[in-house]
Design an enzyme around this catalytic site. Structure first.
Site, short mmCIF file in Angstrom:
data_model
loop_
_atom_site.label_atom_id
_atom_site.label_comp_id
_atom_site.label_asym_id
_atom_site.label_seq_id
_atom_site.Cartn_x
_atom_site.Cartn_y
_atom_site.Cartn_z
N GLY A 230 -9.86 4.75 -19.22
CA GLY A 230 -9.99 6.13 -19.65
C GLY A 230 -8.73 6.65 -20.33
O GLY A 230 -7.72 5.95 -20.40
N CYS A 258 -7.35 -0.69 -16.44
CA CYS A 258 -6.55 0.24 -17.24
C CYS A 258 -6.22 1.54 -16.50
O CYS A 258 -5.39 1.53 -15.62
CB CYS A 258 -7.21 0.47 -18.60
SG CYS A 258 -7.02 -0.97 -19.67
N LEU A 259 -6.87 2.65 -16.85
CA LEU A 259 -6.58 3.89 -16.13
C LEU A 259 -6.91 3.72 -14.65
O LEU A 259 -6.19 4.24 -13.79
CB LEU A 259 -7.39 5.05 -16.74
CG LEU A 259 -7.09 6.46 -16.20
CD1 LEU A 259 -5.64 6.84 -16.40
CD2 LEU A 259 -8.00 7.49 -16.86
N GLY A 302 -1.39 3.81 -23.18
CA GLY A 302 -0.11 4.43 -23.50
C GLY A 302 0.72 4.72 -22.27
O GLY A 302 1.86 5.18 -22.37
N HIS A 344 -8.25 -5.13 -20.87
CA HIS A 344 -9.70 -5.00 -20.91
C HIS A 344 -10.39 -6.37 -20.86
O HIS A 344 -10.59 -7.01 -21.89
CB HIS A 344 -10.13 -4.26 -22.18
CG HIS A 344 -9.91 -2.80 -22.13
ND1 HIS A 344 -10.88 -1.90 -21.76
CD2 HIS A 344 -8.80 -2.07 -22.39
CE1 HIS A 344 -10.39 -0.67 -21.79
NE2 HIS A 344 -9.12 -0.76 -22.18
N GLU A 346 -13.49 -6.91 -20.40
CA GLU A 346 -14.78 -6.84 -21.11
C GLU A 346 -14.58 -7.04 -22.61
O GLU A 346 -15.48 -7.50 -23.31
CB GLU A 346 -15.48 -5.52 -20.83
CG GLU A 346 -15.06 -4.34 -21.68
CD GLU A 346 -13.68 -3.81 -21.37
OE1 GLU A 346 -13.19 -2.97 -22.14
OE2 GLU A 346 -13.09 -4.21 -20.35
#
Length: 370
Positions: A230, A258-259, A302, A344, A346
């Site tokens: 996200g 990630c997030l 980021g 990621h 996926e």
């Protein structure tokens, strides 16, 4: 070329630096956001529809954008999530037989401002040297004073909560209800290909809003829990961090991307930080410390987990390291059924070196059921 003449456009950076270009479509518009760049040679449609890019102005380093059009089945969310597009050469014509519309039409239908004929090499070099910053892209050159003021009022990404802007409003289910495994997924910007990867591994997935509690998820009787990718800063995500803590207290199978990876770190008292310009592309090298193998990965973030903070926590181990800058690319809890990665697996549109992580999560679920 569709237009014989096209309106002039500029990119105005927060520090006052200006880059010049031309509008892809002759419209009068301005878009604001943090300017970032992606080095992928393909997959622009997936990039533009990735919720992790919400609120950002995307610079594509690949010289040609739009040359293979767009295809409805290759979007990663309910629509375009970038705030605007900056590229070198924009292709109005496309040659891919599978495509159902041009990129120009795809952008116009969702009112996304795109600027081409930009010296993207110079722009990316500037961002790399000076760091990510807010910017405006505009064709309204007669309103520069107002645009400068609005740019100054645009909030910084550091400290900005954006997951609630892209999360589903209502829970929904995907897959076969009779599947072997049930996965409760927290949507803080989830990509469709993550759900596809679960479904093809015989999982029935229920996707929950960003502020869902563990009690609400448990009422669905899942076998495992997933925290999605996200946009924005992870630190303001108080509900998601509480959810991760609650899942870990009960030692339920947990996987984050990630997030979601950053949320798991924060739930364990490990800090995160805003990166100088982030990792965004599909060729990032990662070392799997458990296997000793290298992986080429798709990345888009980021913010990152502090390596110093993680290494000070005896209950957490680094599993993956980014080989370009030695940042944390994966972690696991030593005494809990939990792991996460900063990239990621996926990887729509690719590469696929890391898809094994979905299988690893299924194995963790099996162990919990044994």
């Amino acid at each position: 070329m569709k237009y014989k003449t096209r309106n002039k456009a500029i990119i105005l950076l927060q520090d006052g630096t200006i880059f010049h270009g031309k509008a892809v479509s002759n419209i009068k518009a301005t878009a604001y956001g943090e300017v970032c760049f992606n080095t992928g040679m393909t997959g622009y449609q997936e990039i533009f529809t990735d919720p992790s890019y919400f609120g950002q102005l995307m610079v594509t380093t690949n010289a040609h954008i739009g040359n293979y059009g767009t295809f409805a089945e290759e979007i990663e969310s309910d629509g375009i999530k970038i705030a605007g597009l900056i590229c070198k050469n924009f292709s109005y014509n496309y040659s891919r037989p599978l495509a159902d519309k041009s990129l120009e039409t795809f952008l116009e239908e969702q009112n996304i401002l795109a600027i081409s004929d930009v010296d993207t090499r110079a722009l990316v070099a500037y961002i790399r040297d000076n760091g990510a910053m807010n910017a405006a892209i505009t064709t309204e050159l007669d309103k520069l004073d107002d645009i400068k003021k609005a740019l100054g009022d645009t909030p910084e990404m550091n400290g900005l909560e954006l997951a609630s802007k892209v999360s589903t409003k209502e829970a929904y289910e995907v897959g076969n209800p009779e599947a072997t495994y049930r996965i409760a997924a927290l949507d803080i910007g989830i990509k469709k290909n993550i759900i596809r990867n679960f479904v093809k591994r015989d999982c029935f997935v229920k996707v929950f809003p960003f502020n869902t509690s563990l009690a609400e998820m448990k009422a669905w009787n899942p076998d495992g829990y997933f925290l999605s990718n996200g946009p924005g800063d992870p630190e303001p995500l108080a509900e998601a961090i509480t959810l991760a803590k609650d899942i870990l207290k009960e030692n339920l199978p947990l996987f984050g991307i990630c997030l979601g990876h950053q949320v798991i770190a924060l739930a364990n008292g490990i800090s995160t930080f805003k990166m100088h310009n982030g990792h965004r592309g599909i060729n990032h090298p990662v070392l799997n410390k458990d296997t000793g193998k290298g992986e080429i990965t798709s990345q888009n973030h980021g913010f990152a987990v502090s390596r110093e903070s993680l290494e000070a926590n005896p209950e957490v181990a680094i599993t993956h390291v980014h080989l370009n800058d030695q940042t944390v690319a994966g972690l696991k809890l030593k005494s809990k059924n939990c792991f996460s990665v900063q990239y990621h697996p996926e990887a729509s549109p690719g590469p696929h070196d890391a898809t094994y992580l979905f299988d690893q999560f299924i194995e963790n679920i099996k162990k919990a059921q044994a």
